[in-house]
Design a protein around this motif. Structure first.
Motif, PDB file in Angstrom:
ATOM      1  N   ALA A   1       0.827  -1.207   0.000  1.00  0.00           N
ATOM      2  CA  ALA A   1       0.000   0.000   0.000  1.00  0.00           C
ATOM      3  C   ALA A   1       0.860   1.256   0.000  1.00  0.00           C
ATOM      4  CB  ALA A   1      -0.933  -0.006   1.210  1.00  0.00           C
ATOM      5  N   GLN A   2       1.887   1.283   0.841  1.00  0.00           N
ATOM      6  CA  GLN A   2       2.743   2.463   0.948  1.00  0.00           C
ATOM      7  C   GLN A   2       3.506   2.746  -0.344  1.00  0.00           C
ATOM      8  OE1 GLN A   2       5.076   1.380   4.407  1.00  0.00           O
ATOM      9  NE2 GLN A   2       3.808   2.614   5.777  1.00  0.00           N
ATOM     10  N   MET A   3       3.900   1.701  -1.063  1.00  0.00           N
ATOM     11  CA  MET A   3       4.632   1.884  -2.310  1.00  0.00           C
ATOM     12  C   MET A   3       3.699   2.162  -3.485  1.00  0.00           C
ATOM     13  SD  MET A   3       7.558  -1.095  -1.922  1.00  0.00           S
ATOM     14  CE  MET A   3       8.404  -0.674  -3.446  1.00  0.00           C
ATOM     15  N   MET A   4       2.544   1.526  -3.486  1.00  0.00           N
ATOM     16  CA  MET A   4       1.658   1.671  -4.631  1.00  0.00           C
ATOM     17  C   MET A   4       0.991   3.042  -4.684  1.00  0.00           C
ATOM     18  SD  MET A   4       0.983  -0.079  -7.330  1.00  0.00           S
ATOM     19  CE  MET A   4       1.296  -1.821  -6.949  1.00  0.00           C
TER      20      MET A   4
ATOM     21  N   GLN B   1      -5.072   4.289   0.694  1.00  0.00           N
ATOM     22  CA  GLN B   1      -4.947   5.221   1.818  1.00  0.00           C
ATOM     23  C   GLN B   1      -5.893   4.834   2.957  1.00  0.00           C
ATOM     24  OE1 GLN B   1      -5.747   8.789  -0.455  1.00  0.00           O
ATOM     25  NE2 GLN B   1      -3.582   9.395  -0.478  1.00  0.00           N
ATOM     26  N   GLY B   2      -7.083   4.399   2.596  1.00  0.00           N
ATOM     27  CA  GLY B   2      -8.057   3.974   3.607  1.00  0.00           C
ATOM     28  C   GLY B   2      -7.586   2.759   4.378  1.00  0.00           C
ATOM     29  N   TRP B   3      -6.958   1.819   3.667  1.00  0.00           N
ATOM     30  CA  TRP B   3      -6.433   0.631   4.348  1.00  0.00           C
ATOM     31  C   TRP B   3      -5.376   1.015   5.369  1.00  0.00           C
ATOM     32  CZ3 TRP B   3      -5.580  -2.780  -0.629  1.00  0.00           C
ATOM     33  CH2 TRP B   3      -6.829  -3.242  -1.078  1.00  0.00           C
TER      34      TRP B   3
ATOM     35  N   GLU C   1       1.285   6.621   5.816  1.00  0.00           N
ATOM     36  CA  GLU C   1       1.234   6.532   4.354  1.00  0.00           C
ATOM     37  C   GLU C   1       2.625   6.574   3.742  1.00  0.00           C
ATOM     38  OE1 GLU C   1      -0.574   9.251   0.759  1.00  0.00           O
ATOM     39  OE2 GLU C   1      -1.818   8.934   2.535  1.00  0.00           O
ATOM     40  N   SER C   2       3.567   7.238   4.413  1.00  0.00           N
ATOM     41  CA  SER C   2       4.927   7.340   3.896  1.00  0.00           C
ATOM     42  C   SER C   2       5.653   6.011   4.036  1.00  0.00           C
ATOM     43  CB  SER C   2       5.702   8.433   4.642  1.00  0.00           C
ATOM     44  OG  SER C   2       5.758   8.139   6.024  1.00  0.00           O
ATOM     45  N   MET C   3       6.589   5.776   3.130  1.00  0.00           N
ATOM     46  CA  MET C   3       7.322   4.514   3.108  1.00  0.00           C
ATOM     47  C   MET C   3       8.549   4.560   3.991  1.00  0.00           C
ATOM     48  SD  MET C   3       7.339   3.620  -0.938  1.00  0.00           S
ATOM     49  CE  MET C   3       8.204   5.140  -1.274  1.00  0.00           C
ATOM     50  N   ASP C   4       8.925   3.385   4.448  1.00  0.00           N
ATOM     51  CA  ASP C   4      10.185   3.209   5.168  1.00  0.00           C
ATOM     52  C   ASP C   4      11.181   2.639   4.173  1.00  0.00           C
ATOM     53  OD1 ASP C   4      12.327   2.610   6.743  1.00  0.00           O
ATOM     54  OD2 ASP C   4      11.257   1.255   8.098  1.00  0.00           O
ATOM     55  N   HIS C   5      12.114   3.479   3.699  1.00  0.00           N
ATOM     56  CA  HIS C   5      13.048   3.040   2.651  1.00  0.00           C
ATOM     57  C   HIS C   5      14.079   2.031   3.147  1.00  0.00           C
ATOM     58  CE1 HIS C   5      11.736   5.778  -0.560  1.00  0.00           C
ATOM     59  NE2 HIS C   5      11.470   6.622   0.417  1.00  0.00           N
TER      60      HIS C   5
END
Length: 212
Positions: free
Chosen positions: A63-66, A108-110, A118-122
C-alpha cells in the motif's frame, strides 16, 4: 370488524412484499450496471471490508509503495490531455486516471484503518530500485518527468508509451510480490486486478510504439 382488520393486514403485507421485491430488483440492476462499467477501471474491494481482515508487513509495504507509484501514473496521464496527438494514447491516459485515482483512496483507507503511516520506510528489506532511484520499481526520475512535460505531439506519444510501459511493469512486479507475500485478502485481490489490467495496457502501449 375483525375480518376488516385481517383484510387490511393481508393487503399491507402484500404491499410490503411488492415494495421489497422492487427494492431488491433495483439493487440487482445497480450491481449489474457497476460490473459492466469499464470506465470504473479495476474492481476494487472496499477499504472498510478489507481493513477488517488480517494483514502483515508485505500488505503495508504494498500500500505504501503503490500510492506514490499510482500518483505518478495519474500525473503522467493528466499531461496527455494537452500534449498527446494519438487518440489511443489519450484514451489509455483517461483510463489510467479513472482506475488509479480511486485505487489510491482505497490504499490510503487501508493504511489509516491499519494504523500505519502513508509514507514509506526506505530501509525495509526487499525494496526495488527503479529508474527514479526512489526504491520503487518503474518509477520515473525528475528528469524523466521534465522530458515528458517538455514534449508534444508524436514525440510525446512515444515518450509516454515507453515510460508508461516501464512504469506499469514496475507496478506489476510490486503486485506480484504482494500476491506472493501478502496476507490481506483485499490487498491481494487488488494486486491481482493491477496485474491483469496493467498487463493488458502494456500490450496496447507496445502496439502503439510499433506503429508510431
Amino acid at each position: 370488524m375483525n375480518s376488516i382488520k385481517r383484510s387490511l393486514g393481508r393487503t399491507g403485507r402484500r404491499r410490503l412484499a411488492v415494495v421489497g421485491a422492487m427494492a431488491a430488483g433495483a439493487l440487482a440492476l445497480a450491481a449489474c450496471g457497476n460490473d459492466g462499467d469499464s470506465d470504473k477501471g479495476h474492481h476494487m474491494p472496499s477499504s472498510e471490508s478489507s481493513a477488517k481482515g488480517a494483514f502483515n508487513d508485505a500488505d503495508v509495504k504494498f500500500a505504501q509503495m503503490m500510492i506514490p507509484h499510482h500518483q505518478q501514473a495519474v500525473e503522467m496521464a493528466k499531461l496527455s490531455g494537452s500534449r498527446a496527438a494519438d487518440k489511443e494514447i489519450k484514451e489509455l491516459s483517461a483510463a489510467i486516471e479513472r482506475a488509479q485515482g480511486p485505487e489510491i483512496k482505497t490504499l490510503q483507507g487501508w493504511l489509516k484503518a491499519w494504523g500505519k503511516p502513508e509514507s514509506m520506510d526506505h530501509s525495509m528489506p526487499g525494496m526495488h530500485h527503479g529508474s527514479g532511484g526512489s526504491g520503487m520499481s518503474g518509477i520515473m526520475s525528475e528528469k524523466d518527468m521534465a522530458d515528458l512535460k517538455a514534449s508534444t505531439g508524436t514525440a510525446y506519444d512515444k515518450k509516454f508509451a515507453a515510460m508508461m510501459t516501464e512504469h506499469h511493469n514496475g507496478a506489476i512486479s510490486m503486485a506480484r510480490d504482494e500476491q506472493k507475500n501478502g496476507r490481506n485478502t483485499g490487498a491481494k485481490k487488488l494486486a491481482g486486478a493491477i496485474i491483469k489490467g496493467q498487463t493488458t495496457e502494456v500490450g496496447k502501449f507496445r502496439e502503439i510504439l510499433g506503429r508510431l
